[in-house]
Write an enzyme that holds these catalytic residues in place. Sequence first.
Site, PDB file in Angstrom:
ATOM      1  N   PHE A 127       0.844  -1.202   0.000  1.00  0.00           N
ATOM      2  CA  PHE A 127       0.000   0.000   0.000  1.00  0.00           C
ATOM      3  C   PHE A 127       0.872   1.241   0.000  1.00  0.00           C
ATOM      4  O   PHE A 127       1.849   1.334   0.756  1.00  0.00           O
ATOM      5  CB  PHE A 127      -0.903   0.017   1.226  1.00  0.00           C
ATOM      6  CG  PHE A 127      -1.649   1.318   1.425  1.00  0.00           C
ATOM      7  CD1 PHE A 127      -2.715   1.654   0.610  1.00  0.00           C
ATOM      8  CD2 PHE A 127      -1.256   2.224   2.404  1.00  0.00           C
ATOM      9  CE1 PHE A 127      -3.393   2.856   0.772  1.00  0.00           C
ATOM     10  CE2 PHE A 127      -1.930   3.429   2.578  1.00  0.00           C
ATOM     11  CZ  PHE A 127      -3.004   3.744   1.763  1.00  0.00           C
TER      12      PHE A 127
ATOM     13  N   LEU B 232       4.127  -0.907   3.683  1.00  0.00           N
ATOM     14  CA  LEU B 232       3.391   0.356   3.665  1.00  0.00           C
ATOM     15  C   LEU B 232       4.346   1.519   3.433  1.00  0.00           C
ATOM     16  O   LEU B 232       5.305   1.705   4.185  1.00  0.00           O
ATOM     17  CB  LEU B 232       2.666   0.568   4.999  1.00  0.00           C
ATOM     18  CG  LEU B 232       1.818  -0.591   5.536  1.00  0.00           C
ATOM     19  CD1 LEU B 232       1.311  -0.257   6.930  1.00  0.00           C
ATOM     20  CD2 LEU B 232       0.649  -0.873   4.593  1.00  0.00           C
ATOM     21  N   GLU B 233       4.091   2.297   2.390  1.00  0.00           N
ATOM     22  CA  GLU B 233       4.821   3.543   2.173  1.00  0.00           C
ATOM     23  C   GLU B 233       3.830   4.660   2.380  1.00  0.00           C
ATOM     24  O   GLU B 233       2.899   4.846   1.592  1.00  0.00           O
ATOM     25  CB  GLU B 233       5.430   3.565   0.767  1.00  0.00           C
ATOM     26  CG  GLU B 233       6.490   4.641   0.594  1.00  0.00           C
ATOM     27  CD  GLU B 233       5.933   5.897  -0.008  1.00  0.00           C
ATOM     28  OE1 GLU B 233       5.640   6.841   0.767  1.00  0.00           O
ATOM     29  OE2 GLU B 233       5.765   5.954  -1.221  1.00  0.00           O
ATOM     30  N   LEU B 234       4.007   5.424   3.466  1.00  0.00           N
ATOM     31  CA  LEU B 234       2.974   6.337   3.940  1.00  0.00           C
ATOM     32  C   LEU B 234       3.423   7.800   3.810  1.00  0.00           C
ATOM     33  O   LEU B 234       4.197   8.132   2.934  1.00  0.00           O
ATOM     34  CB  LEU B 234       2.602   5.957   5.373  1.00  0.00           C
ATOM     35  CG  LEU B 234       2.229   4.469   5.564  1.00  0.00           C
ATOM     36  CD1 LEU B 234       1.951   4.153   7.020  1.00  0.00           C
ATOM     37  CD2 LEU B 234       1.041   4.088   4.682  1.00  0.00           C
TER      38      LEU B 234
ATOM     39  N   ARG C 209      10.839  -0.321  -0.161  1.00  0.00           N
ATOM     40  CA  ARG C 209      10.818  -0.728  -1.564  1.00  0.00           C
ATOM     41  C   ARG C 209      12.220  -0.506  -2.137  1.00  0.00           C
ATOM     42  O   ARG C 209      13.062   0.152  -1.553  1.00  0.00           O
ATOM     43  CB  ARG C 209       9.769   0.047  -2.357  1.00  0.00           C
ATOM     44  CG  ARG C 209       9.973   1.537  -2.433  1.00  0.00           C
ATOM     45  CD  ARG C 209       9.217   2.146  -3.630  1.00  0.00           C
ATOM     46  NE  ARG C 209       7.793   1.857  -3.604  1.00  0.00           N
ATOM     47  CZ  ARG C 209       6.848   2.700  -3.185  1.00  0.00           C
ATOM     48  NH1 ARG C 209       7.187   3.901  -2.716  1.00  0.00           N
ATOM     49  NH2 ARG C 209       5.579   2.358  -3.228  1.00  0.00           N
TER      50      ARG C 209
END
Length: 524
Positions: free
Chosen positions: A227, A250-252, A462
């Site tokens: 996400f 998760l990259e927020l 990532r």
Amino acid sequence: MATAQANTRSGDGGVTGRDDAVIEVRCPADGRVVGCVPGMGPAAVAAAAAQLRDAQPAWEELGPNGRAIHMRSFLDWILDNESRLVGIMQEETGKSWGDAALEISMAVDLINYYSAHAAEFLADRKVASWGAGGLTKKLRVFARPYQLVGMLTPWNGPLGGPMLDGVAALMAGAAVLFKPSEFTPLTWGEATRGWLEDIGAPPVLANVTGGPQTGAAVVEEVDMIMFTGSTRTGRKIAARAGERLIPCSLELGGKDPMIVLSDADIDRASRAAAWGAMWNSGQICISVERAYVEAPVYDEFVAKVTDKVKGLRQGMDPDGSFSTDIGAMCTPAQLDIVESHVNDAVDKGARVLTGGKRGENGQFFEPTVLVDVDHSMLCMRDETFGPTLPIMKVADEAEAVRLANDSRYGLSASVWTGDPARADRISRQLEAGAVNQNNVMMSTFQLTIPMSGWKESGVGSRSGGAAGILKFCRQQSVVSERIHLSSEPHWYPYVPRKNKIQAKLVRLLGAHDWRRRLGLPPRR
């Protein structure tokens, strides 16, 4: 301008999560409808997931070199359809042509990198054995993909966002179920059509459209979830992934600081600040959200940044013209957030040196420079995600580091100084997953290093060379026999003589002093 072929059924535009809903996609620059897509419910998502699972084993069986053939055909298709894709992207996002075109180069770079290195990264790994029990054993670790990976991607990068992780997952051998933002679903829908219809690649890529309920349905169907988006939504996805016992990455959000020290190249730093804060109208998680400048160079930096920002051309330019620099805000809600942050700062004493207002038409917000700011203001603490740059004067590097770390986010940062040792010293003090020295945002585009979020900016990472593709794989340990024995020494039946010999060998090989090795009683 180019438009996507989309479902044109009439219906309740904007309603999501039902198989009979239709979502209208409007151009942020002028509000016109540029396409529509179905709002897919859980049944449609489940059907797409089942088809992907059926196709995945054959895709994995192709191996990395076989998969690379299809990925390079996809690269050729992207280049052959470059203008069309950029045109669709521009219409659904309101970007300038130049900002949109950069996503093509991202796609090309990602495909070339992972298709060139996947065989190396996914190769069976030989592992040395350990201990007496491993003397006759051959140990290997296989990288086996998760069968179905789900990817929920945001509205700010309709092509680049899915490609950032999707290329690696596909090259790993996984099937991928994509759910793009309901605000910008057209570009990736066209890319998916190109994969399936134009190049005839295996059906291991699917695109489901809809809103939050569609995204939730994806989380229910997949074996791993990736996400990219807000911290608030990321928490919900992580919680559900935990309940399902599936991994998530998760990259927020980010609130990325720029530290400019007195020995920095101010001309270069000011150019970087203007681009790093305003690219894509500031709608980038790694954009420069706040600057801390040492007092001796503060006035010069502010003057040069303001001059450069004033000169930016705003609007949605004609196809291929590159006649504007930045475009519109993608969503009305994000436009409201940017306006509220600027108004809050002004109400608390900040000054606007340029910009500061909505455009008269469309979802535009003027490129804005703010000074006399402090950490009581929203623009210095909450993610703005817009074309603003608040600049704060600091006494020294210690104050700059303290303020830069005074944030719940920790995605990336930049440090500007002419002294490499000083740059390294400050980098080691910053609470951020990446630090750019005398540059901005470049760490994200270097695929050999990880992009990770600290604190509330994410979980996992990532890119990072092999790690970028292995994150979509499960490790499978394989133990085989170097020597064929009719029985292992520790198997049944237990025999006193045999087991006593084994116990002595354990002592002889495992103890660290001769008294224990020989089984002698301890000294009194």
